[in-house]
Design an enzyme around this catalytic site. Structure first.
Site, short mmCIF file in Angstrom:
data_model
loop_
_atom_site.label_atom_id
_atom_site.label_comp_id
_atom_site.label_asym_id
_atom_site.label_seq_id
_atom_site.Cartn_x
_atom_site.Cartn_y
_atom_site.Cartn_z
N ARG A 1 -45.15 6.05 11.07
CA ARG A 1 -45.84 7.07 11.85
C ARG A 1 -46.02 8.34 11.03
NH1 ARG A 1 -44.96 9.78 17.72
NH2 ARG A 1 -46.67 11.25 17.51
N ASP B 1 -44.54 5.18 18.72
CA ASP B 1 -44.25 6.41 19.45
C ASP B 1 -43.04 6.15 20.32
OD1 ASP B 1 -44.61 9.03 20.44
OD2 ASP B 1 -45.78 8.28 22.14
N ASP C 1 -40.71 8.20 22.96
CA ASP C 1 -40.53 9.42 23.74
C ASP C 1 -39.23 9.36 24.51
OD1 ASP C 1 -42.96 10.54 22.97
OD2 ASP C 1 -44.03 9.76 24.71
#
Length: 132
Positions: free
Chosen positions: A88, A100, A102
């Site tokens: 990333r 990703d 989170d």
């Protein structure tokens, strides 16, 4: 969401829409085990991108429950390290990405800080969090 001597339950949203998203999410779920005990991982969901540059491919998403002894800040830093290891790069907000991760919640912790807000401020508006 609970906190015990064995750790705190944290919920993490996983997503990817570049490269091989399925492989990236599988690797990420495995690597989460280095940060604590993976209590559960949801099914996979395909969702449309939210915000960011137009023309992005759909995301593959999941959510994981992790029981961890890491505090929220170090856990977020470790999640960013896993993202970087997956290739990333951060150039533009909400751009397509290889991975990703989170941090959605960390126990019952409520934080409002420039580097970390818990619960995640947009979690309840995102199908990639709500669907799993």
């Amino acid at each position: 969401m609970s906190s015990t001597d064995a750790g705190t339950d944290a919920f993490i949203a996983l997503g990817a829409n570049l490269g091989d998203p399925l492989a990236a999410l599988r690797r990420a779920a495995t690597h989460l085990g280095t940060l604590g005990q993976v209590v559960g991982v949801s099914a996979l969901y395909r969702t449309a991108p939210v915000g960011g540059p137009p023309g992005q491919p759909d995301y593959l998403n999941a959510a994981a429950q992790l029981r961890t002894t890491l505090n929220a800040g170090p856990l977020l830093a470790a999640l960013h390290e896993l993202e970087a290891a997956a290739g990333r790069e951060r150039h533009e907000r909400w751009e397509a990405r290889t991975l990703d991760l989170d941090l959605i919640t960390h126990g019952d912790l409520i934080i409002t800080h420039a580097s970390l807000t818990l619960p995640h401020p947009r979690a309840w508006d995102r199908s990639f969090v709500l669907a799993p």
